[in-house]
Design an enzyme around this catalytic site. Structure first.
Site, PDB file in Angstrom:
ATOM      1  N   GLU A   1      91.765  68.204  95.288  1.00 45.20           N
ATOM      2  CA  GLU A   1      90.775  68.705  94.368  1.00 45.20           C
ATOM      3  C   GLU A   1      91.365  69.782  93.071  1.00 45.20           C
ATOM      4  OE1 GLU A   1      87.114  70.539  95.666  1.00 45.20           O
ATOM      5  OE2 GLU A   1      86.993  69.290  97.192  1.00 45.20           O
TER       6      GLU A   1
ATOM      7  N   GLU B   1      88.286  71.529 103.533  1.00 48.01           N
ATOM      8  CA  GLU B   1      88.194  73.115 103.440  1.00 48.01           C
ATOM      9  C   GLU B   1      87.533  73.967 104.665  1.00 48.01           C
ATOM     10  OE1 GLU B   1      86.139  73.601  99.638  1.00 48.01           O
ATOM     11  OE2 GLU B   1      87.877  72.836  98.579  1.00 48.01           O
TER      12      GLU B   1
HETATM   13  O1  IFM Z   1      82.515  71.247  94.575  1.00 48.30           O
HETATM   14  C1  IFM Z   1      83.374  71.983  95.363  1.00 48.30           C
HETATM   15  C2  IFM Z   1      83.928  70.981  96.612  1.00 48.30           C
HETATM   16  O2  IFM Z   1      82.733  70.447  97.279  1.00 48.30           O
HETATM   17  C3  IFM Z   1      84.665  71.578  97.386  1.00 48.30           C
HETATM   18  N1  IFM Z   1      85.755  72.426  96.718  1.00 48.30           N
HETATM   19  C4  IFM Z   1      85.351  73.221  95.671  1.00 48.30           C
HETATM   20  C5  IFM Z   1      84.611  72.347  94.498  1.00 48.30           C
HETATM   21  C6  IFM Z   1      83.908  73.250  93.280  1.00 48.30           C
HETATM   22  O3  IFM Z   1      83.382  74.435  93.709  1.00 48.30           O
END
Ligand code: IFM
Length: 448
Positions: free
Chosen positions: A353, A164
């Protein structure tokens, strides 16, 4: 009943700072998150990752639970600061040894490691030299990635270079709510993006040189839209990839267009357009290092409808379903958002994710009953299956997150895990969703 492809990769994800603790043990170094968390007022309740889930000592319990759950893969990140504390190319062997143990135990447990090389744990020593605002950090990251791929060759087959990068730009350098806590101007933010783009290019090339068989990706996040009705599909696509000086840091295309397509988004007449033109052809060639796979971190999106002037966001009705973090529950995004990304970039993809924070607690019976998480995951996975059925080449899904963990500026209040962490004792308690997901993995199906 909804059925996923037979060879679909089911997994769960985590990141170093959020779970490990003990940054400076065995010669490790502090990262920008250690500095940020220990600056009073930056994190809810001044929480910090000094101990976190103590995965530095308890990783074997977590991997045993992953195995019990039936996971085929584990996506975790390595702390650059643990491995190169001095920003000098001197590798801390004891720090590396921790990841040797994690990788070897995964392999012995039949779990494929998917290693993210950077999930925001920039060594403070690199921050002191200018952090992501200077090109040297990108070059140093390339060197680090090459060393890692040489070290883990034959054991790690799948890498993600950066997690990210959008958040490093937007939260780290625009709003400043994440480490390193800066608020710099748009040109500076664009520089942070470009240095991360270069870091991806340098890293992917170095990994391939060290291990030509490695499969390399990058994990992207950002705004995604879905149509209100079938008549709004083009509008939703246009809204997803819209270009605006005021709303660009949290978008997929400002990251993935130059990496995958070799050019920045069309932005004539905007300040961004001028900034994009300042990137040299030589740098663009380094950046245009097309990943073997793309990782998409997806939590929610916007419904969009067509209008005479283009599109508009559909207002959410009062009482719209939301998670504990107040993020809207919009499963459609795993269908349409994924389709739009796959159409534009055409690379094999993974959901790296997806999940939610719930107000989980231990019930009187000693268990953690998280019906809300099961309902959320069932809806989102059903939507993902629709995208796959429509031709999106999605190879796997990593639930975020394996365990509850340190949720950055929201501290430990937010619980995203399939496994509950009792922070005072460190005890791991699989939640109801853990057993639900175990069934999904076992059968490759979802029914509701
Ligand atoms: O916890 C985070 C992760 O580190 C990065 N993406 C989003 C998740 C939830 O906020």
């Amino acid at each position: 009943m909804i059925t996923f492809p037979k060879d679909f990769i089911w997994g769960a994800a985590s990141s170093a700072y959020q779970i490990e603790g003990h940054a400076t043990a065995d010669g490790g170094g502090r990262s920008i998150w250690d500095t940020f968390c220990h600056t009073p007022g930056k994190i809810l309740y001044d929480d910090h990752g000094d101990i976190a889930c103590d995965a530095y000592h308890r990783y074997a319990e977590d991997i045993a639970l992953l195995k019990e759950m039936g996971a085929k893969a584990y996506r975790f990140s390595t702390s650059w600061a643990r491995i190169e504390p001095g920003a000098d190319g001197v590798w801390n062997e004891s720090g590396l040894a921790y990841y040797d143990k994690v990788v070897d135990l995964c392999l012995a447990s039949g779990i494929t490691p998917y290693m993210t090389l950077y999930h925001w744990e920039l060594p403070q020593t690199y921050e002191d030299k200018g952090g992501w605002r200077v090109r040297e950090t990108a070059e140093a990251f390339g060197r680090f990635a090459g060393m890692m791929a040489a070290h883990f060759r034959g054991r790690v087959t799948h890498y993600f270079t950066l997690n990210e990068p959008q958040c490093t730009v937007s939260l780290g350098h625009e709003t400043g709510v994440h480490a390193p806590g800066m608020k710099i101007d748009q040109a500076g933010q664009f520089g942070v993006l470009v240095n991360q783009l270069l870091a991806h290019g340098y890293a992917m090339r170095a990994i391939k040189t060290a291990d030509p068989d490695a499969i390399v990706g990058i994990a992207s996040t950002g705004r995604l839209c879905y149509p209100e009705t079938d008549a709004d599909i083009d509008a939703a696509r246009a809204a997803t990839f819209a270009v605006s000086d005021d709303d660009w840091t949290f978008t997929h295309h400002w990251l993935l267009d130059p990496i995958c397509l070799g050019h920045f988004p069309e932005a004539e007449g905007t300040r961004l357009g001028a900034l994009a033109k300042s990137v040299s052809a030589e740098d663009l060639a380094i950046i245009h290092t097309v990943p073997d796979i793309l990782g998409y971190n997806i939590y929610n999106g916007h419904a969009v409808k067509f209008t005479a002037s283009g599109f508009e966001y559909v207002e959410r009705y009062p009482g719209f379903p939301r998670t504990a973090l107040k993020w809207p529950v919009t499963p459609e995004v795993l269908d349409w958002g994924v389709r739009f990304l796959q159409e534009r970039y055409g690379r094999p993809g993974y959901i790296t994710e997806n999940g939610l924070s719930c107000n989980d607690r231990i019930y009187l019976d000693g268990q953690v009953h998280d019906a809300e998480r099961i309902d959320f995951l069932a809806r989102y996975l059903a939507a993902l299956e629709r995208a796959i059925a429509h031709g999106a080449d999605i190879r796997g899904y990593f639930q975020w997150s394996l365990t509850d963990n340190f949720e950055w500026n929201a501290g430990y209040g937010e619980r995203f895990g399939l496994i509950y962490i009792d922070y005072p004792t460190g005890q791991r308690i699989p939640k109801d969703s853990f057993y639900w997901y175990q069934n999904v993995i076992r059968n490759g199906t979802i029914s509701f």
